[in-house]
Each structure stands twice: as C-alpha cells, then as structure tokens.
Design a protein around this motif. Structure first.
Motif, PDB file in Angstrom:
ATOM      1  N   UNK A  99      -0.975  17.190   5.601  1.00  0.00           N
ATOM      2  CA  UNK A  99      -0.287  18.024   4.618  1.00  0.00           C
ATOM      3  C   UNK A  99       0.341  17.174   3.524  1.00  0.00           C
ATOM      4  N   UNK A 100       0.911  16.041   3.905  1.00  0.00           N
ATOM      5  CA  UNK A 100       1.552  15.191   2.901  1.00  0.00           C
ATOM      6  C   UNK A 100       0.537  14.705   1.878  1.00  0.00           C
ATOM      7  N   UNK A 101      -0.657  14.345   2.356  1.00  0.00           N
ATOM      8  CA  UNK A 101      -1.668  13.868   1.417  1.00  0.00           C
ATOM      9  C   UNK A 101      -2.137  15.009   0.521  1.00  0.00           C
ATOM     10  N   UNK A 102      -2.322  16.195   1.116  1.00  0.00           N
ATOM     11  CA  UNK A 102      -2.690  17.357   0.289  1.00  0.00           C
ATOM     12  C   UNK A 102      -1.693  17.550  -0.838  1.00  0.00           C
ATOM     13  N   UNK A 103      -0.418  17.491  -0.455  1.00  0.00           N
ATOM     14  CA  UNK A 103       0.640  17.695  -1.422  1.00  0.00           C
ATOM     15  C   UNK A 103       0.596  16.642  -2.527  1.00  0.00           C
ATOM     16  N   UNK A 104       0.380  15.394  -2.095  1.00  0.00           N
ATOM     17  CA  UNK A 104       0.309  14.302  -3.065  1.00  0.00           C
ATOM     18  C   UNK A 104      -0.814  14.550  -4.064  1.00  0.00           C
ATOM     19  N   UNK A 105      -1.975  14.954  -3.545  1.00  0.00           N
ATOM     20  CA  UNK A 105      -3.121  15.161  -4.423  1.00  0.00           C
ATOM     21  C   UNK A 105      -2.884  16.361  -5.348  1.00  0.00           C
ATOM     22  N   UNK A 106      -2.298  17.434  -4.793  1.00  0.00           N
ATOM     23  CA  UNK A 106      -2.030  18.603  -5.626  1.00  0.00           C
ATOM     24  C   UNK A 106      -1.079  18.274  -6.758  1.00  0.00           C
ATOM     25  N   UNK A 107       0.005  17.557  -6.417  1.00  0.00           N
ATOM     26  CA  UNK A 107       0.954  17.179  -7.459  1.00  0.00           C
ATOM     27  C   UNK A 107       0.290  16.324  -8.514  1.00  0.00           C
ATOM     28  N   UNK A 108      -0.532  15.408  -8.038  1.00  0.00           N
ATOM     29  CA  UNK A 108      -1.229  14.524  -8.960  1.00  0.00           C
ATOM     30  C   UNK A 108      -2.090  15.341  -9.914  1.00  0.00           C
ATOM     31  N   UNK A 109      -2.909  16.232  -9.347  1.00  0.00           N
ATOM     32  CA  UNK A 109      -3.805  17.010 -10.191  1.00  0.00           C
ATOM     33  C   UNK A 109      -3.029  17.893 -11.160  1.00  0.00           C
ATOM     34  N   UNK A 110      -1.917  18.487 -10.664  1.00  0.00           N
ATOM     35  CA  UNK A 110      -1.116  19.333 -11.542  1.00  0.00           C
ATOM     36  C   UNK A 110      -0.587  18.538 -12.716  1.00  0.00           C
ATOM     37  N   UNK A 111      -0.071  17.338 -12.427  1.00  0.00           N
ATOM     38  CA  UNK A 111       0.490  16.516 -13.504  1.00  0.00           C
ATOM     39  C   UNK A 111      -0.570  16.115 -14.507  1.00  0.00           C
ATOM     40  N   UNK A 112      -1.744  15.768 -13.997  1.00  0.00           N
ATOM     41  CA  UNK A 112      -2.812  15.367 -14.908  1.00  0.00           C
ATOM     42  C   UNK A 112      -3.199  16.542 -15.807  1.00  0.00           C
ATOM     43  N   UNK A 113      -3.327  17.721 -15.199  1.00  0.00           N
ATOM     44  CA  UNK A 113      -3.663  18.917 -15.972  1.00  0.00           C
ATOM     45  C   UNK A 113      -2.628  19.167 -17.059  1.00  0.00           C
ATOM     46  N   UNK A 114      -1.363  19.069 -16.630  1.00  0.00           N
ATOM     47  CA  UNK A 114      -0.260  19.326 -17.555  1.00  0.00           C
ATOM     48  C   UNK A 114      -0.326  18.359 -18.728  1.00  0.00           C
ATOM     49  N   UNK A 149       0.821  -1.207   0.000  1.00  0.00           N
ATOM     50  CA  UNK A 149       0.000   0.000   0.000  1.00  0.00           C
ATOM     51  C   UNK A 149       0.851   1.251   0.000  1.00  0.00           C
ATOM     52  N   UNK A 150       1.904   1.213   0.821  1.00  0.00           N
ATOM     53  CA  UNK A 150       2.820   2.344   0.868  1.00  0.00           C
ATOM     54  C   UNK A 150       3.442   2.570  -0.506  1.00  0.00           C
ATOM     55  N   UNK A 151       3.836   1.476  -1.145  1.00  0.00           N
ATOM     56  CA  UNK A 151       4.429   1.573  -2.482  1.00  0.00           C
ATOM     57  C   UNK A 151       3.474   2.222  -3.467  1.00  0.00           C
ATOM     58  N   UNK A 152       2.197   1.824  -3.406  1.00  0.00           N
ATOM     59  CA  UNK A 152       1.227   2.431  -4.323  1.00  0.00           C
ATOM     60  C   UNK A 152       1.166   3.936  -4.118  1.00  0.00           C
ATOM     61  N   UNK A 153       1.142   4.364  -2.850  1.00  0.00           N
ATOM     62  CA  UNK A 153       1.023   5.802  -2.593  1.00  0.00           C
ATOM     63  C   UNK A 153       2.287   6.523  -3.032  1.00  0.00           C
ATOM     64  N   UNK A 154       3.423   6.015  -2.587  1.00  0.00           N
ATOM     65  CA  UNK A 154       4.670   6.730  -2.798  1.00  0.00           C
ATOM     66  C   UNK A 154       5.127   6.678  -4.257  1.00  0.00           C
ATOM     67  N   UNK A 155       5.013   5.509  -4.867  1.00  0.00           N
ATOM     68  CA  UNK A 155       5.595   5.355  -6.201  1.00  0.00           C
ATOM     69  C   UNK A 155       4.566   5.435  -7.314  1.00  0.00           C
ATOM     70  N   UNK A 156       3.539   4.582  -7.240  1.00  0.00           N
ATOM     71  CA  UNK A 156       2.603   4.555  -8.358  1.00  0.00           C
ATOM     72  C   UNK A 156       1.929   5.912  -8.523  1.00  0.00           C
ATOM     73  N   UNK A 157       1.307   6.400  -7.445  1.00  0.00           N
ATOM     74  CA  UNK A 157       0.616   7.687  -7.555  1.00  0.00           C
ATOM     75  C   UNK A 157       1.618   8.827  -7.613  1.00  0.00           C
ATOM     76  N   UNK A 182      -4.920   5.177   4.292  1.00  0.00           N
ATOM     77  CA  UNK A 182      -3.793   5.165   5.230  1.00  0.00           C
ATOM     78  C   UNK A 182      -4.277   4.752   6.623  1.00  0.00           C
ATOM     79  N   UNK A 183      -5.390   5.340   7.035  1.00  0.00           N
ATOM     80  CA  UNK A 183      -5.933   4.965   8.346  1.00  0.00           C
ATOM     81  C   UNK A 183      -6.327   3.495   8.348  1.00  0.00           C
ATOM     82  N   UNK A 184      -6.893   3.061   7.239  1.00  0.00           N
ATOM     83  CA  UNK A 184      -7.309   1.661   7.146  1.00  0.00           C
ATOM     84  C   UNK A 184      -6.105   0.732   7.275  1.00  0.00           C
TER      85      UNK A 184
END
Lengths: 499, 636
Positions: free
Chosen positions: A478-493, A256-264, A330-332
């Motif tokens: 904050x880390x999750x916010x950052x992850x989501x923001x980066x994700x959305x930025x990349x998708x937009x780009x 699960x950690x790998x999916x968050x850190x690397x895949x996403x 993450x909580x799960x």
C-alpha cells in the motif's frame, strides 16, 4: 497518546550501551558482562520490532505509531512515525545487529566493550533515521551514524585504517553538507521541516531541481553510486568483519531509503527530470563495478564492488516509478542486506583462521570445511540471483520494472547478471574448490557452532524470502501504491500548470 | 499424485543427505527409491492422461505478487508435461540405479545422489510449470545442478572450469530468455501460459520499436526466448559448454547432458508453439540454427578421440534435429525424437561409462579396442544404442529421425527442403562417427598400455540392469509410440498442448525419400567396418591430404580459441583497466586523494606566511600599503 513504541525501539540499544559502559573491564579482557548485556538488548529489540512489524496496519499508507514532541518550539519538532517501507529497514537493522554482535565476540580481540558500545549506539542512530518524520531529526541521525562507523573502522580496522576511515568520513560528510543546506532551504520555502506536512503541501517545482541535487549528493555517496563509490571498497577492506556487515547490510540502505522517501516523495518533478542521470550512472555502475569485481584479488574488495553493482539495480528500480521497479528495489535492498552481510561474515570466518583476505591464499578448502562451503554456496547463489533466493526476486522485478520504461537500460543492466555469475563463481572456485596448495590451510577447521548458527540463520532467511517473498510485498504494497499515486498526481499537476 | 511426483525427488534429496550419517548405502537407497517411485507414478499419470483424460492445473501457492506481476507456483499436467515427466523420471531412476554401481569407489556418493535427485526435482518444476517464471526457476535450477555435477570432482581444475563455463554460457542464454519474459509481461500483462497463448493471435501484427528498430513483437519475443533455448540446448554459438561438461561423472552426462536438461530448450520451443506459430521469421531462425548445429556437431564428432566427447557432439547434433523439426512446425515430431533420443542416448552414455569404468577411467578411444569378447553385454547394449541412433530400420531412432526428415520435406518451403537435405547428410555423418566409435572401442586391436586385457571384465548388475532396460526402450519406444505421438490422429493425444496452424499433408511423400536414409545407414555399417578396421590406410591418407580440415574439425572449429580471444581476454582487460585506471588513477586521484593533496599543498604554502618574524610581517604590510596607494592613485 499510546505507548511511545518507536522511541522505545530507537533508544533501547543506546540504553543497553550505557549499561555496557558501566561494566568493568580491562583493555583486552573478554568482558562477559558486556557481551550478555549487548546480546540481550539487541535481541529484545529485535523481538519488539518483530512485534511492531506484525502489528503495523498493512492496509493503509499513513504513517503509524506517530509520536510528536516539541524540541525547539515553533521550529523543530521531534516527530517519529513509520509506514510499510520504513518498517522493513528497521527490521533488517534489528536483525543484522545481533548477528554482528555474535560474530564480533570471537574476532574482536581488543577493546571489545567499546566495540559493542559503538555497535549499539549505531543501531540507535540507524533506527532513528528510518523512524524520523522531521527533516532535522532525520539529518541528525543520518550524520550521527557516521561517528560510530568512523570509530569502528578507525580503531578496529586493518593496516590502512586511518586512510579508509577519513576517506569514508569525508566522502559522506561532503554529500551531507549539501543536504543540510537543502533542509534549511526547505524550511524557508515551506515553513516547516515536518515531512508529512511537506508531502501534503508540496514544494514548488522551480525549487525542486536544486534541492533534489543537494539530497542526491548525499544519498549517492551513501548508496554509493558511480563515481563516488571509491570509499566503499577501502572502507570494507579495512573495517573489521562486523563493521563491514553493518556497512554493507544497513548503512548503504539509508541512501536507497532516502531516495524513496525524500527524492521521489518530496521532489517528484525533479525526480522525473533527473531520471536519465540516475539511469546512466546506475547502468555504468552495474557494468563497470561488475567488471572490476571480476579482477579483484582481495575477497572483501570483490564483495564491496559487487555491492556497488547491486545497489545500481536499486537506484534503477526506484526511478522507474512503477510498482515492480520500486517494490523490486525495496526487496533487493532487503535481500542484499542479508546476502552481503552473509558474504562478509563468510569472509570473516576464513580471515579469523588464516588472517588473509587474498583469494590466492585459499583453494581446496571444501574437504576440510564442508559445512562452510555449503553455506557459502547459498550466499554465492543469492549474489548471482538464482531463482529461489531472495536475490532473484528483487533483481528480476527491478528489471521488469525498468523494461517497461527503457529497453536499453534494462538490457544493459541484465548484462550485470551474467557478470555477477562470472565473478562470484570464479571467486568460489578459487577459494573453495581445487587442490589445496597452501600448507598452512591443512589444519583449517570447519565452522564452529556459533558461526554455523549465524550463517545458517542468514541462509534460511535468504531461501525463505526467495521462495516466499509475500510478507515483504504485503508490507510495502500500500505504501508503494501511495507513493506512485502521489508521484503521478504531482507530475500531472505540473504538466497542467505549465500549460 | 501430481504433488507426490513433484516433491518425491526433493524429499529424496533432503532425506538422502540426512541419512548419510548411517552410511552411504542408505542415501543411495533412499534417493533411488524416491525417484523410482516418482517414475512409476509418472507412468501412471501418463496412462491416466491418455485413457481417462485426467489433465489439470493445480496451484501450490502464490510465489510473487507485485502489482500486476502475479506468479503462482503450480503444477500443470497436460499431454506435453506428462510425457516429459515420464522421460525425465524414467531416465533419472535408471541413472540413480546405475550410479550406485558406477560411483561405488567414490567417497562422496551421498552428495552425488542428492544432487541427482535435486536435479530431478528442478527438471520437474520446469516441465510442470504453468507460467514462464516457474519455468525460469526450473531452468536455472537445472543449470545449478548441472554446475554442481559437472564440477563434482572438484579437485580437478578442468572440471571446475568446465562447470563455470557451463553456468556462464547458460547465463548468456538466460539473459535472452529473461528479456523474452520481460517482453511477454510488458505486452501481454501476464506470464501465465494459457493467458499468453490466448492473447498471442491478437498480437501477430503488432510492431514495436525495439532499440530503434521497428520489429514484430511476436518475432522479437520468440527470438529472445530462443536464445535461452540455444544456451540450454547447446546450439551453435552457445554450444561450447556441452563438450566440456563431459568432465562430470558419466551418469551425469547421461541424465543431464543427453536425456533431459539439454532437451529443455526443445521443450521450451514446443511449449511456446502457440506463440512461435505466429512468427515465420522466428521459426525459420530456429530451423536454421538447428540445421547448422546438426551438421556442425556431426562434423566435429567425426574426428574426436574422447569417447564421451564423441557422444556429446552427437547429442548436440541430435538436438539440432529436434530444433529444425520444431522450426518447420512439426512440434510433435520434435518431442517424439526427444523421447526416443532420451533412451538411446542415455544408453550410449551409460554404455560408454561401463567401458570407462572397466578401463580405470580411460576415455580415449585410441587406447581401447577388441573389448567385445570381454564385455559382451556392454557391447550388445552399445550396438543397439548405435543402431537406434543411426536410424537403423525398425529401431526407435528410425521412426523419429525419418519422421523429422519427412516432415521437413512435407513442409514444402525452401527452408523445409534444405532441412530435409541436411537431415539426410547429417544422418550419413552420424552413421560414420557412431560406427567409428563402436569399431574403435570394441573391435580391432587392443591398444591399452596401462592395463592388461585379462584385467577387464563386464560391469556389475547395477550397471547392466539399467542398460538392459534402456536397450528395451531404444528398440521399442519408436515402434510402439509412433502412431500414437506422430501418427494420423496425433491430436487425440496432444490436444491443446501444441499448436500447429498449417497441417501437414501426408499424401505427397516420394518413395525415394522414405528409403534413402535407411539405405545409407545400412550400407554404412560395412563401409565403416572397412574404413576403421580392415583398411585404415584409406582414412590415414585422407587425413594426411586434408590436414588443415582435419585440424579444423579436431579443434572444434576453433570456437574456444575464438571466444577466448574476443570475449574472455577483453573482459578481463577492461576489468583491470577500469579498476587501475578508472577507480585508482582517475576517480581517486582527482577526487579525495587529489583534493586532500591540494589542501595539504595550500596549507603548507600558507603556513609559511606565519613565520613569526616581525620583519616578515612588516614587509608584507609595506607591500600591501604600497599596493593600496597605487590603487587609489590610479583609480581616483
């Protein structure tokens, strides 16, 4: 550079293991020196990590406590650093390992010293995985963790231990080999294996798909996802209690950690592209394995299948790419770490007394083991996600998150919650309630002090995070916010690039 | 005071468990005192609310906060929650006292009392919540306590099965409820009642695409929430757990499965009236499910022989009344009936418990009879309960039940008229089965073979005092609170806690509607006396003539058998199928086992090449050479 605290928490266990190794003991003798050293090391490490958790800056998503050394100059750096997400997994590891050590003292009869060494070495490798900020280092720790686990199952396991150990090893290795290839490819594409640098530069989207699949194959096996989950029930059934606990509570979380850190994190475009795949596999996993769990005759197998189902929520949550989904998973994971550990320990308590894992051996033990039944009940409730236990918080948030994205997946996954209640309550009923029909059970004793303490601590944690999960959310926020923001930025780009 | 009320039962439960080391009696005293104190405070709170308008919202702490998903644990005191607090705490306190006597021979008394207190706490969190998630917390919490209490006698396999059944059927309801909550969060962006309710009018015309269907947002949300209510309140299709739940001790049946927990579904619908009011479809659905349940459960209650099951089906049926009251928009009447019902139904259960207790756990009405001289007080209490339940003039049930029928009629829609008609029919059936119970239990011939009549005696004070208080409640609660809760100025009390968009016009009630129900229930007393005592041949004849109908009712419309066939068996079959065929036969055989087998075969075969004999190698070299030659000859 400050005190290298991450190296310290990573390597303290292995140093402890070294000292354990130096103690003298006969093969089957109870080696109190080894026991004290390993308990001491793991608990000291837990408190250091608790301190790290306390002192980590929760208002920034940057990696912290960074350490960097050259290993092969110009090629591989030894780089450590953590953020709000990784510290929770490190904390979980450091919390579970001492519990394993306590629990194995009485139940492991042969080669206890070696068992303790294996556990401590394993702790180093797992914490290393969560600290690594370099793909090669990550890979090394990720793979190295297989060895002690392989030995734990293969040496201290049950009758089919060799089959299970190999099945476990081969499954995981097969996935990881592809990941190694992908890591080499990343080095050629971006010229570095430093994760922070890759985050900044990004990987061109045309490469992302294949790389994503390669990483996916490794994490999917580890987590495990349907249909590569079949190693897990076998491994659990044969592993000794402490082995099962580490496996369920921590090793699965590396996926699960790998999916968050690397895949996403590294392949956002591919992650978005493959979301339907993840959703369908996870939804199948939730329903399919819950149904299988319903029909199991072996307690450990039942819990193993329920683990697969619970991990299904984790992958669904991560790939919703929204706040509730990712925080929920993450909580799960954290909560499943506590609950599955506790369930395997509870089964271990019974196994130590009767040497049977079969459900039909038991029945009606509540009168002779009231304390045990009470504690077991709390974990049962956690499994079925009753509000007030940590299981509820994660599961509910994941479902909220996925409901935003896809109604059908959310509804199907919610059916898993009904099934979870069915299989786990049925298990509880058959084991704890009813008339006592097995004569051998007449002399069964309630939990002793150390067992009660272990299960008590876990149940307190399950309830605490059920009523007050805020510490977890604050850490990852904050880390999750950052992850989501980066994700959305990349998708937009990527969308603008295509235009 | 709000905090004190909420946490007293919890502290009582925990403390009660601790003090059990000093003796069982201490746990009983502690839990009972704490809950009784909570009851007294609740009444004061209710009074303060009415007189001084002391309502308010108190935040305890932030429970979950993930992005916009922010949920507080809080106490919300408004007219609706304060009246619910009174009902719950009052009945709970009486049941606590009653249990001291009723459970006196049970070795696990402390555990029982703690569960009861814990249940009270969970029910409190449910009613005082100011958001949907805390409601869900209490909702599942009461479900858990119900599970634990139904299965309290855990040596009985039937009790364990009933407990699991209750939990899982409720889970199915909760599944719908959860989806309702998801919908609310996704579209309203909050789970707080006040915010959701203010936003609701804006969404009244919003259409969403739900699984390929274009549906109205409010309608679909309400329907999903209502599925939760159906599970908890044992409405048609999800009712099967309630009769089985009678496996639990009788005080539990009175508290959880009559007065409080099962009414949580009604509470939910009333609480959400500001949403439901914007969806006529959902309201009609609520009304129709309520009607079907009312009639269905009453029909089944006619022929049951277990005294508790009769009352259980009666509860089911009365819950149906409450739902169709809510469905026609008369939320205040639904709560009024919930309020009166709590008294007389708890009275009936506790009274029947007194009978069961005296007859050494005999529950079959066919093995009773002629007990009224032996247990005069219990007889008196049960008769009052029955009169109240059937709606005999001037007792509590008369006011609330007739009001439901009236309001349904006043609604003026087709659904309303049908509801009124069904209400009257069900009232007739109710009178029949209730008097059947009384006559079979207390009159006629004494039929018990295991017990001589002289051994039977009236129950002790801990049992009769709660009964007496409930008798008072059953007689006066309707008369005293009628004007106040459903009278002309009902809004003085209810304020913003319920929303009724279309006000009812009281002018057009025909006289016949007002007298028809009281008339029927009154003449049915002698009629049932005749049928069940004087001349049983008439009924036996009817039963013989309509044997299949009788069996259909006796077997509860075959719901359990149906569910077993279409749900439980297939689920088990699919589970084994996935395991044996899916995991073992397909994934493992094609996956790891298959691959390792193939590798083994290949390596076995290929190892044969390395035989170590010179002539083998020479032969292979010769073949290779000739193949090479052939290749060159033909392609060059």
């Amino acid at each position: 550079m400050n005190f290298p605290i991450l190296s310290a928490i990573t390597f303290i266990p292995i140093i402890g293991a070294l000292f354990v190794f130096l103690t003298r003991s006969e093969k089957d003798e109870k080696n109190s020196g080894a026991i004290y050293i390993s308990i001491f090391t793991s608990i000291v490490n837990f408190f250091i990590i608790l301190f790290v958790w306390y002192s980590i800056d929760k208002t920034t998503s940057d990696f912290q406590f960074i350490e960097e050394y050259n290993w092969i100059s110009g090629f591989i750096k030894f780089k450590f650093g953590i953020d709000g997400i990784s510290i929770l997994f490190i904390l979980l590891t450091a919390f579970i390992i001492p519990i394993c050590i306590f629990s194995c003292i009485n139940s492991i009869k042969t080669r206890l010293k070696e068992f303790l060494i294996a556990l401590l070495v394993l702790e180093t490798f797992i914490i290393g995985v969560f600290c690594s900020l370099d793909l090669v280092i990550f890979y090394l720790f990720f793979e190295a963790g297989l060895i002690p686990m392989f030995l734990i199952i293969g040496i201290w396991g049950g009758p089919r231990k060799v089959y299970s150990a190999f099945k476990f090893f081969l499954f995981t290795l097969l996935g990881s080999v592809l990941m190694l290839v992908a890591i080499i490819a990343i080095y050629w594409i971006s010229g570095t294996t430093d994760i922070t640098e890759i985050y900044q530069t990004g990987i061109p989207s045309e490469y992302q798909y294949l790389l994503w699949l390669a990483f996916f194959s490794s994490f999917a096996v580890k987590l495990p996802m349907w249909p590569v989950h079949t190693w897990l029930p076998d491994a659990h059934v044969e592993a000794p209690t402490a082995g099962s606990v580490v496996l369920a509570a921590i090793l699965l979380k590396m996926g699960g950690y790998g999916f968050i850190r690397f895949s996403v994190g590294m392949f956002p475009v591919a992650s978005e592209y493959f979301t339907p795949l993840i959703f369908s596999l996870s939804t199948i996993a939730v329903i399919y394995t819950s149904l299988i769990a319903l029909m199991q005759k072996d307690m450990k197998k039942l819990i193993a299948y329920s683990s697969v189902a619970h991990m299904g929520y984790v992958t669904i949550g991560i790939f919703t790419f929204n706040k509730q989904g990712i925080e929920g998973s993450i909580v799960q994971m954290f909560s499943h770490g506590l609950i599955s550990a506790a369930l395997f320990l509870s089964v271990g308590v019974l196994y130590d007394r009767t040497h049977s894992r079969l459900i039909k051996t038991y029945g009606g033990i509540v009168n002779l083991m009231p304390k045990y039944s009470f504690l077991f009940m709390i974990f049962v409730l956690g499994t079925l996600g009753l509000p007030g236990t940590s299981g509820f918080v994660g599961e509910f948030l994941v479902l909220v998150g996925v409901f935003k994205v896809n109604y059908l997946v959310a509804i199907l996954a919610s059916i898993g919650v009904i099934l979870a209640a069915a299989y786990i309550l049925w298990l509880y009923k058959r084991v704890v309630f009813g008339k006592m029909e097995n004569i051998q059970l007449k002399k069964i004793k309630d939990v002793n002090l150390s067992e009660a303490a272990i299960l008590g601590v876990l149940s307190a944690a399950v309830l605490f995070f059920g009523f007050y999960p805020d510490p977890l959310f604050q850490t990852v926020n904050v880390s999750v916010d950052n992850l989501i923001n980066n994700y959305n930025a990349d998708i937009q780009q990527n969308i603008t690039l295509k235009k | 005071m709000e905090y004190v009320i909420l946490f007293l039962p919890l502290i009582g439960a925990l403390l009660g468990y601790v003090v059990k080391v000093f003796g069982d009696i201490y746990s009983e005293i502690v839990t009972t005192l704490f809950v009784s104190a909570a009851a007294i405070f609740s009444i004061i709170l209710f009074y303060n609310g009415i007189v001084y308008e002391e309502y308010g919202n108190y935040k305890i702490y932030q429970w979950i906060a993930s992005g916009k998903f922010v949920v507080n644990a809080s106490i919300n005191i408004d007219p609706l929650s304060s009246i619910m607090l009174v009902v719950v705490s009052l009945v709970s306190a009486l049941v606590h006292i009653y249990s001291i006597g009723y459970m006196s021979h049970d070795p696990d008394k402390p555990r029982f009392m703690c569960y009861l207190s814990l249940f009270t706490f969970a029910m409190f969190t449910l009613v005082v919540s100011d958001n949907f998630l805390q409601l869900f917390f209490g909702w599942e919490g009461v479900g858990l306590c119900s599970y634990l209490l139904i299965g309290f006698w855990h040596k009985k396999n039937s009790a364990n099965n009933a407990a699991i059944k209750a939990f899982i059927v409720n889970r199915i309801g909760d599944f719908g409820f959860a989806i309702g909550i998801f919908l609310i969060f996704i579209f309203f962006g909050t789970l707080n009642y006040e915010e959701v309710f203010t936003l609701a009018p804006n969404f009244s015309d919003t259409e969403i695409n739900f699984l390929g269907l274009e549906v109205n947002l409010i309608t679909v949300t309400c329907l999903f929430l209502f599925i939760g209510a159906m599970g908890k309140s044992a409405q048609f299709f999800l009712h099967t757990w309630l009769p089985d739940a009678m496996e639990g001790p009788t005080p539990v049946s009175a508290l959880i499965h009559a007065a409080t927990m099962v009414t949580a579904g009604v509470f939910l619908v009333v609480r959400c009236s500001p949403i439901f009011e914007y969806s006529q479809v959902a309201l009609n659905f609520v009304a129709i499910v309520g009607m079907i349940t009312a009639l269905f459960a009453a029909s089944v209650a006619m022929v049951q022989n277990d005294i508790k099951k009769i009352i259980a089906y009666s509860t089911c049926s009365q819950l149906g009344y409450m739902f169709f009251a809510a469905g026609v928009g008369a939320y205040h009447v639904a709560i009024f009936h919930l309020f009166t019902h709590a008294f007389f139904k708890a009275l009936l259960f506790l009274g029947s418990g007194s009978v069961i207790h005296s007859l050494n756990d005999e529950q079959d009405v066919r093995n009773m009879g002629d007990l009224w001289k032996k247990m005069p007080f219990t007889w008196f209490a049960m008769v009052v309960g029955t009169l109240a339940l059937t709606g005999f003039p001037f007792l509590s049930g008369f006011y609330s039940k007739d009001a439901i029928i009236e309001f349904a009629f006043l609604k003026g829609t087709n659904v309303g008229y049908v509801a009124a008609g069904i209400g009257i029919m069900t009232a007739v059936l109710t009178a029949l089965y209730s008097w059947r119970l009384i006559f079979k239990t207390f009159h006629g011939k004494f039929n018990n073979k295991n017990l001589s009549k002289s051994e039977i005696h009236e129950s002790g004070l801990t049992i009769t005092i709660p009964l007496l208080l409930l008798v008072v409640g059953s007689i006066f609660s309707g008369f005293l609170f009628k004007e106040f809760l459903i009278g002309h100025d009902y809004n003085n009390f209810w304020r913003d806690s319920i929303l009724i968009l279309e006000k009812f016009d009281h002018s057009g009630i025909p006289l016949w509607l007002l007298v028809i129900t009281p008339f029927f229930v009154t003449i049915l007393i002698p009629v049932s006396f005749f049928l069940y005592i004087k001349n049983t041949n008439v009924l036996d004849g009817i039963v013989l003539k309509y044997k299949s109908l009788y069996n259909f009712l006796l077997n509860k419309w075959y719901f359990d058998e149906l569910y077993n066939q279409i749900i439980i068996k297939p689920t088990k079959f699919i589970g084994s199928f996935f395991w044996e065929k899916g995991d073992i036969k397909i994934i493992d055989r094609l996956g790891p086992d298959g691959i390792s087998k193939i590798i083994k075969i290949i390596s076995n075969k290929s190892s044969k090449f390395q035989s170590g004999y010179i002539y083998d190698y020479a032969f292979i070299m010769l073949i290779g050479l000739s193949l090479l030659l052939t290749f060159f000859i033909f392609y060059k």
